[in-house]
Every structure is written in structure tokens, then in C-alpha cells.
Scaffold this active site. Structure first.
Site, short mmCIF file in Angstrom:
data_model
loop_
_atom_site.label_atom_id
_atom_site.label_comp_id
_atom_site.label_asym_id
_atom_site.label_seq_id
_atom_site.Cartn_x
_atom_site.Cartn_y
_atom_site.Cartn_z
N ASP A 1 -10.77 2.90 13.42
CA ASP A 1 -9.73 2.10 12.74
C ASP A 1 -10.28 0.82 12.11
OD1 ASP A 1 -9.96 0.88 15.28
OD2 ASP A 1 -7.80 0.83 15.68
N GLY B 1 -2.68 0.18 32.14
CA GLY B 1 -4.13 0.23 32.30
C GLY B 1 -4.71 1.62 32.16
N ALA B 2 -3.94 2.54 31.57
CA ALA B 2 -4.42 3.92 31.44
C ALA B 2 -5.00 4.18 30.06
CB ALA B 2 -3.29 4.89 31.72
N SER C 1 -1.93 2.23 25.58
CA SER C 1 -1.38 1.13 24.80
C SER C 1 -0.01 0.64 25.23
CB SER C 1 -1.31 1.50 23.31
OG SER C 1 -2.58 1.54 22.80
N SER C 2 0.10 0.35 26.51
CA SER C 2 1.35 -0.26 26.96
C SER C 2 1.54 -1.62 26.27
CB SER C 2 1.36 -0.42 28.48
OG SER C 2 0.20 -1.08 28.90
N GLU D 1 -1.65 -9.41 18.66
CA GLU D 1 -2.71 -9.03 19.61
C GLU D 1 -4.02 -9.75 19.25
OE1 GLU D 1 -2.15 -5.96 21.83
OE2 GLU D 1 -3.95 -6.64 22.84
N ASP E 1 -3.15 1.32 17.64
CA ASP E 1 -2.14 1.32 18.70
C ASP E 1 -0.75 0.96 18.17
OD1 ASP E 1 -4.47 1.65 20.11
OD2 ASP E 1 -4.55 -0.42 20.82
C1 GLA Z 1 -8.54 0.50 21.39
C2 GLA Z 1 -8.12 -0.41 20.23
C3 GLA Z 1 -7.85 0.42 18.96
C4 GLA Z 1 -9.02 1.35 18.65
C5 GLA Z 1 -9.41 2.14 19.89
C6 GLA Z 1 -10.65 2.97 19.69
O1 GLA Z 1 -7.46 1.32 21.76
O2 GLA Z 1 -6.97 -1.13 20.59
O3 GLA Z 1 -7.57 -0.43 17.88
O4 GLA Z 1 -10.09 0.64 18.13
O5 GLA Z 1 -9.64 1.29 21.00
O6 GLA Z 1 -10.44 3.94 18.72
#
Ligand code: GLA
Length: 388
Positions: free
Chosen positions: A37, A122-123, A126-127, A160, A172
Site C-alpha cells: 500500500d 492484537g490479531a 485492524s481493530s 493514525e 486498513d
Molecule cells: C499494516 C498496515 C497497512 C499495511 C500492512 C501490510 O496492516 O497498517 O497499512 O501496510 O501492514 O500490508
């Protein structure tokens, strides 16, 4: 949705008042497109059926009060000058969105809210992005303003990056905002308007396997990998004389021609990103043909590339992917997200998803002595806001 009802009663109990609005945002899995990304490449992800709900009401004055059910903690921050909270970190995701919305000219007021979630913490699903995106939708309902979904995702990413202080890409927040039921999200991270929803097909299921490995997710390591990628892109720009701003612009041919001049670790980072972009495209082509086996091959190749080239796997993730190999119904698997722990994502034949998950759990437990968490998850629609 049950979680919205739970959030409403939680608000009533904690604030002795009725809530008027809610925002609801899903977690996400990265299906392909690892660390692509921020290199302005391609991603293939899904919003999953695990959500954060924020619900509450507007109140006079400048105070924003939030209660987290997960931590059983209440925090207050000021609308005028939200400050980073070092003790109760979760509130920073709300405060960051408030801060960034105001910086982009949105007029907000004071509010009271509760945060309820069934996104595993923490898994690596993306909480935190789900809290940010739910906050944006909650506030949009409470203090109506115009904003496109892409802009909402970017504002949450800015929260963020600039407020929370994590240098993540757009994966995310975008996935949480742009999900579509039973579809994967394909995004060209250079141009957020180039988004497509690809049907997953009724024959396929997604099984998330949380390694439950506790590593200090080295944010420093994430940033270092980012810098390596940017340095490699600069190298290829100098060598080729071509318009290269990010690794996205480097062809495999140019990589092969010039990589020998790069320090070996930078060459490995670059190879991962360059080949990962190709795997995303190959995976999409396979999905469009209904070729789940080939999609699985792309996913497993992605894991090998993370492990061998990018260096963002860990022992437990490698064990989890090795355990999945050969289980009936599995097409392919890989680590999902930043790496160094968290979950693997498995593409599995839908009618074998449960037996697959059971067997994977047993094998992993036996190998590591750790208790993994297995989730059969479904691709769902992105975030929404509503009135209570
Ligand atoms: C984390 C970051 C994302 C992305 C991924 C790896 O989840 O928050 O932006 O870079 O790592 O693909």
C-alpha cells in the site's frame, strides 16, 4: 445487528440517556498485497464480519467523553485541543479522527459515546482502523457533513499517521470503509478511485487463524521496512533514469537488471514488493476465472516471499502456514497484515471450512503448545452510520 443493540444498551447504562446515532465499521483481512500500500501498489482485501460500534449522542460544550466496554474505562478529551493519551490508548483512535476531521474543516460538537467491539484485539485484523472509521461515521451522523468514502478513509489514515503516530498505509481504513458483502476489494493505492469489488464466489471461505504469538509489534521495524522500500525505489530511479517515485513503478525486468548493485537486504525488500504486486494481479485474474486453486497458489507464494524476502514473518506464522499445507479443502494461506505475529488467512473450500479450521487448530496446538484462535469469516459491507 446485535452489536448495535448491545452498544445502545451499553450507552444507556453508562450515560443514563438514550443514544441518537451510531457508526459501525468492520475489521479487515489482507488477502494479497503485503506491504504494497505505501509503495503505491495493489491490494486485495476484505472487510470481515467483526465490527466496532460507536454510539452515543451530542452534548453541549467542548468535551468528548468515551467509554470503552473492552477496557471498562471512561476517558474525556477536549474538542478544541485533543491530546494524545498515553494511558488509555484506545481513546486516541477517536480523538485522532476528531482532530483530523476538524483540521479538514468539519464543524463538530461535544459528545458522549460508547465503544463496543467484537474485532479480535492484537490479531492483526485492524481493530484500530475499525474504531477510527466507526468514529467518522458516528460523527457524520451526529454532526452531518459531506465527505466521500475515500476521503473518510484518508482522514482516518491521517488520524493514525499524525495523531496516533503509526505510519501505516491506506489498506486498513480503506478496507473497513469500502467492503462489500461476499466480495474482495481490489485497490490501486496510487489512485483510490480505482477500486473494484471482485466476487469471492460461493465455493470459497476465508478462515483466519490467529497464532496468538506475542511479539512486540515492532513499529520501528515497520518504519524501517518502509524506509528500505523508499530507498530501493530511489536507487531504481537513479539507475534507470525512469520516472520512479515508488517501488510500484519498478518492472521485474529492471529489477533483474539492476538489483545486483543494491545491498542484498534492500534487493530482497524490493523483490517482495515488485512480485507481490504481480501476485495481486494474478490472483484477481484467477478469481475472475473461478480458479480458486491458482488464487491459493498466489497466496502461498506471497507468504514465502514475506518469509524469505521481506522478513516480516515469524516462527509461529511459518508454523501456522506449514500446518495448513495438505489439510483437505485448503487452497492457500499467508500471513495477513504487517507481520511479526497476528493471523494467517486461509482460502478454503466453503463446505470444508469447519473441518479445515478444526484440523488446523489441532495441528498448530500440537506443534507449538499455543492455543490458536480460528475464525470462519465472511466478507461484508463496509462501514455505515445510522440513527438510533
Ligand atoms: C499494516 C498496515 C497497512 C499495511 C500492512 C501490510 O496492516 O497498517 O497499512 O501496510 O501492514 O500490508
Amino acid at each position: 445487528m446485535k452489536l448495535i443493540d448491545t452498544a445502545k444498551s451499553c450507552f444507556e447504562k453508562n450515560f443514563c440517556a438514550k443514544s441518537t446515532a451510531y457508526g459501525c465499521a468492520p475489521g479487515r483481512v489482507e488477502v494479497l498485497g503485503n506491504h504494497t500500500d505505501y509503495n503505491e501498489g495493489f491490494i486485495l482485501s476484505a472487510a470481515i464480519d467483526r465490527h466496532v460500534v460507536i454510539c452515543g449522542r451530542a452534548v453541549p460544550g467542548e468535551n468528548c467523553v468515551a467509554y470503552s466496554a473492552a477496557f471498562d474505562k471512561r476517558e474525556t478529551f477536549s474538542l478544541r485541543a485533543p491530546q494524545k493519551n498515553t494511558e488509555n490508548f484506545w481513546v486516541n483512535y477517536l480523538a485522532g479522527v476528531v482532530d483530523q476531521l476538524q483540521k479538514s474543516g468539519v464543524a463538530l460538537g461535544g459528545f458522549e459515546a460508547v465503544v463496543i467491539s467484537d474485532v479480535p484485539l492484537g490479531a492483526g485484523v485492524s481493530s484500530s482502523a475499525a474504531i477510527e472509521v466507526a468514529t467518522a461515521y458516528f460523527l457524520k451522523k451526529l454532526f452531518p457533513f459531506e465527505m466521500t468514502t475515500e476521503r473518510i478513509a484518508l482522514t482516518c489514515q491521517a488520524a493514525e499517521n499524525k495523531f496516533v503516530g503509526v505510519n501505516c498505509g491506506i489498506l486498513d481504513q480503506f478496507s473497513s470503509a469500502m467492503g462489500k458483502q461476499d466480495h474482495l476489494i481490489f485497490l490501486d493505492c496510487r489512485d483510490l478511485s480505482k477500486v473494484e469489488h471482485i466476487p469471492l464466489g460461493s465455493g470459497a471461505a476465508l478462515v483466519l487463524a490467529n497464532t496468538c504469538a506475542k511479539h512486540d509489534l515492532a513499529e520501528g521495524t515497520y518504519n524501517r521496512l518502509r524506509e528500505d522500500c523508499f530507498a530501493a525505489a530511489r536507487f531504481f530511479a537513479d539507475q534507470t533514469g525512469k520516472q520512479i517515485s515508488h517501488l510500484r513503478d519498478v518492472t521485474l525486468k529492471d529489477f533483474e537488471k539492476y538489483a545486483g548493485e543494491l545491498p542484498p537486504d534492500l534487493a530482497q525488500r524490493a523483490r517482495h514488493v515488485i512480485t507481490e504486486n504481480l501476485r495481486v494481479l494474478a490472483g484477481i485474474a484467477a478469481l475472475r476465472r473461478g480458479d480458486l486453486a491458482e488464487m491459493g497458489v498466489c497466496m502461498s507464494a506471497s507468504h514465502a516471499s514475506s518469509r524469505d524476502d521481506f522478513g516480516n514473518s515469524c516462527k509461529e506464522l511459518d508454523i501456522m502456514t506449514a500446518c495448513a499445507a495438505g489439510i483437505s479443502g485448503g487452497y492457500g494461506c499467508r500471513l495477513s497484515g504487517g507481520g511479526f505475529g497476528g493471523c494467517t488467512i486461509n482460502l478454503v473450500q466453503a463446505n470444508k471450512a469447519e473441518s479445515f479450521a478444526r484440523e488446523l487448530k489441532n495441528r498448530y496446538e500440537e506443534k507449538t503448545g499455543l492455543q490458536p484462535e480460528l475464525y470462519l469469516c465472511r466478507a461484508v459491507d463496509g462501514a455505515i452510520g445510522g440513527s438510533c
